[in-house]
Write a protein that holds these residues in place. Sequence first.
Motif, mmCIF file in Angstrom:
data_model
loop_
_atom_site.group_PDB
_atom_site.id
_atom_site.type_symbol
_atom_site.label_atom_id
_atom_site.label_comp_id
_atom_site.label_asym_id
_atom_site.label_seq_id
_atom_site.Cartn_x
_atom_site.Cartn_y
_atom_site.Cartn_z
ATOM 1 N N ALA A 175 0.551 -1.361 -0.420
ATOM 2 C CA ALA A 175 0.092 -0.035 0.198
ATOM 3 C C ALA A 175 1.334 1.254 0.162
ATOM 4 O O ALA A 175 2.076 1.235 0.644
ATOM 5 N N ASP A 176 0.341 2.526 -0.715
ATOM 6 C CA ASP A 176 1.619 3.410 -0.661
ATOM 7 C C ASP A 176 0.884 4.117 0.436
ATOM 8 O O ASP A 176 1.474 5.221 1.060
ATOM 9 N N LEU A 177 -0.398 4.179 0.451
ATOM 10 C CA LEU A 177 -1.053 4.189 2.130
ATOM 11 C C LEU A 177 -2.062 3.914 3.221
ATOM 12 O O LEU A 177 -2.805 2.964 2.495
ATOM 13 N N ILE A 178 -2.364 3.935 4.131
ATOM 14 C CA ILE A 178 -3.275 3.931 5.164
ATOM 15 C C ILE A 178 -3.774 4.424 5.402
ATOM 16 O O ILE A 178 -3.493 5.270 6.057
ATOM 17 N N LEU A 179 -5.217 4.369 5.155
ATOM 18 C CA LEU A 179 -5.778 5.179 5.985
ATOM 19 C C LEU A 179 -7.254 4.388 7.126
ATOM 20 O O LEU A 179 -7.402 3.191 7.088
ATOM 21 N N VAL A 207 0.625 6.484 7.197
ATOM 22 C CA VAL A 207 -1.059 5.783 7.898
ATOM 23 C C VAL A 207 -1.377 7.311 8.023
ATOM 24 O O VAL A 207 -0.843 8.681 8.797
ATOM 25 N N MET A 208 -2.725 7.690 7.741
ATOM 26 C CA MET A 208 -3.538 8.559 7.803
ATOM 27 C C MET A 208 -4.546 8.330 8.857
ATOM 28 O O MET A 208 -5.714 7.965 8.731
ATOM 29 N N PHE A 209 -4.960 8.717 10.010
ATOM 30 C CA PHE A 209 -5.630 8.516 10.501
ATOM 31 C C PHE A 209 -7.058 9.006 10.523
ATOM 32 O O PHE A 209 -7.505 9.876 9.922
ATOM 33 N N LEU A 210 -8.616 7.596 10.791
ATOM 34 C CA LEU A 210 -9.969 8.182 10.157
ATOM 35 C C LEU A 210 -10.282 8.998 11.818
ATOM 36 O O LEU A 210 -9.971 7.639 12.442
ATOM 37 N N VAL A 222 -4.849 12.326 18.861
ATOM 38 C CA VAL A 222 -4.073 11.377 17.133
ATOM 39 C C VAL A 222 -3.223 12.063 16.815
ATOM 40 O O VAL A 222 -2.102 11.130 16.819
ATOM 41 N N VAL A 223 -2.749 13.355 16.872
ATOM 42 C CA VAL A 223 -1.407 13.958 16.187
ATOM 43 C C VAL A 223 -0.558 13.497 16.978
ATOM 44 O O VAL A 223 0.537 13.224 16.645
ATOM 45 N N ALA A 224 -0.275 13.232 18.283
ATOM 46 C CA ALA A 224 0.437 12.791 19.180
ATOM 47 C C ALA A 224 1.289 11.115 18.995
ATOM 48 O O ALA A 224 2.259 11.350 19.278
ATOM 49 N N LEU A 225 0.282 10.822 18.206
ATOM 50 C CA LEU A 225 0.585 10.226 17.687
ATOM 51 C C LEU A 225 1.441 9.312 16.498
ATOM 52 O O LEU A 225 2.261 8.308 16.143
ATOM 53 N N LYS A 226 1.797 10.752 15.660
ATOM 54 C CA LYS A 226 2.676 11.180 14.606
ATOM 55 C C LYS A 226 1.798 10.341 13.534
ATOM 56 O O LYS A 226 3.257 9.881 12.807
ATOM 57 N N PRO A 227 0.817 10.695 13.005
ATOM 58 C CA PRO A 227 0.774 9.674 11.653
ATOM 59 C C PRO A 227 1.149 11.207 10.669
ATOM 60 O O PRO A 227 1.613 11.995 11.178
ATOM 61 N N GLU A 228 1.046 10.185 9.673
ATOM 62 C CA GLU A 228 1.336 11.506 8.808
ATOM 63 C C GLU A 228 0.425 12.748 8.462
ATOM 64 O O GLU A 228 -0.036 13.409 8.023
ATOM 65 N N GLY A 229 -1.202 12.114 9.077
ATOM 66 C CA GLY A 229 -2.359 13.096 8.862
ATOM 67 C C GLY A 229 -2.901 12.192 9.449
ATOM 68 O O GLY A 229 -3.429 11.344 10.447
ATOM 69 N N TYR A 230 -4.794 13.416 9.577
ATOM 70 C CA TYR A 230 -5.507 12.715 10.284
ATOM 71 C C TYR A 230 -7.021 13.419 9.354
ATOM 72 O O TYR A 230 -6.390 14.678 8.729
ATOM 73 N N PHE A 231 -7.968 12.385 9.531
ATOM 74 C CA PHE A 231 -9.150 13.633 8.292
ATOM 75 C C PHE A 231 -10.860 12.278 9.751
ATOM 76 O O PHE A 231 -10.418 11.785 9.880
ATOM 77 N N LEU A 232 -10.992 13.612 10.052
ATOM 78 C CA LEU A 232 -12.387 13.836 10.476
ATOM 79 C C LEU A 232 -13.284 13.036 9.292
ATOM 80 O O LEU A 232 -13.464 13.185 8.371
#
Length: 255
Positions: A175-179, A207-210, A222-232
């Motif tokens: 995978a190039d990215l995991i949501l 990895v980006m969190f949903l 969420v940000v404290a886990l240092k993913p590449e980003g997150y989406f609501l």
Amino acid sequence: MAVNKAIVIGQKESFFIKVLIKKMQDGMIQTRYVQNTVDEINRNINEADIAVYYMDSGEVIESGILRFIVDTLKDKEKKLILIGDPADTRFLNDDIPDDILYQVLPRPLDNDKFMSVISEFFKKSSMDEFKKSILVCDDDPNYLGLVREWLKDTYKVSVVTSGLQAIKWLGKNKADLILLDHEMPVTTGPQVLEMLRADEETRSIPVMFLTGKSDKESVLAVVALKPEGYFLKNIEKDELLEKLSQFFALQVAKS
């Protein structure tokens, strides 16, 4: 049935380019000649799945034109086949990224070899091999179906309903990215991320969190886990596609 389309770029529409275009058209590839100017390339690039640059003997591609071609193909996620004398093309390897340059073919051109190469490209393209691969992990099947529907025309999308399924899927696929859903039962998003980061094979996958929680405390967690980003999870389709496009463009720029 999808129509395969290409453009052949060159300084002038030489005899060799005319022969090449005729060969491609006979092979059911809709092809046109495009002069190597910014205006002409910009006017025709959207009508092509792949660009072919045919270099004249001794030609040096103007740096501004080359930069424009590279940036345009990168922006539109298209590929390039470069044809020219090896003495001329070898100087371009550092200027054309590997994710854009599909293949370099020498002059004098073997037309049968060229047709084999471009036919292989269209076969791979039809199987979505050139699309970025996104794995979506969420325990809500309805939400998974919605996100898959939004992304399927632009990306190669796979979905799983649990963290353990994600780990198992990644054991056999790339995978190039995991949501990744942040709030999942049994194995939570943070736990899945920890397992991914602990494995040599998966630690580098972005990895980006949903998340369905938008309060400050939840977002900071969420940000404290240092993913590449997150989406609501209430994000709209157009905004999600735009942000994903920006993310992948930034990844290419860093490479």
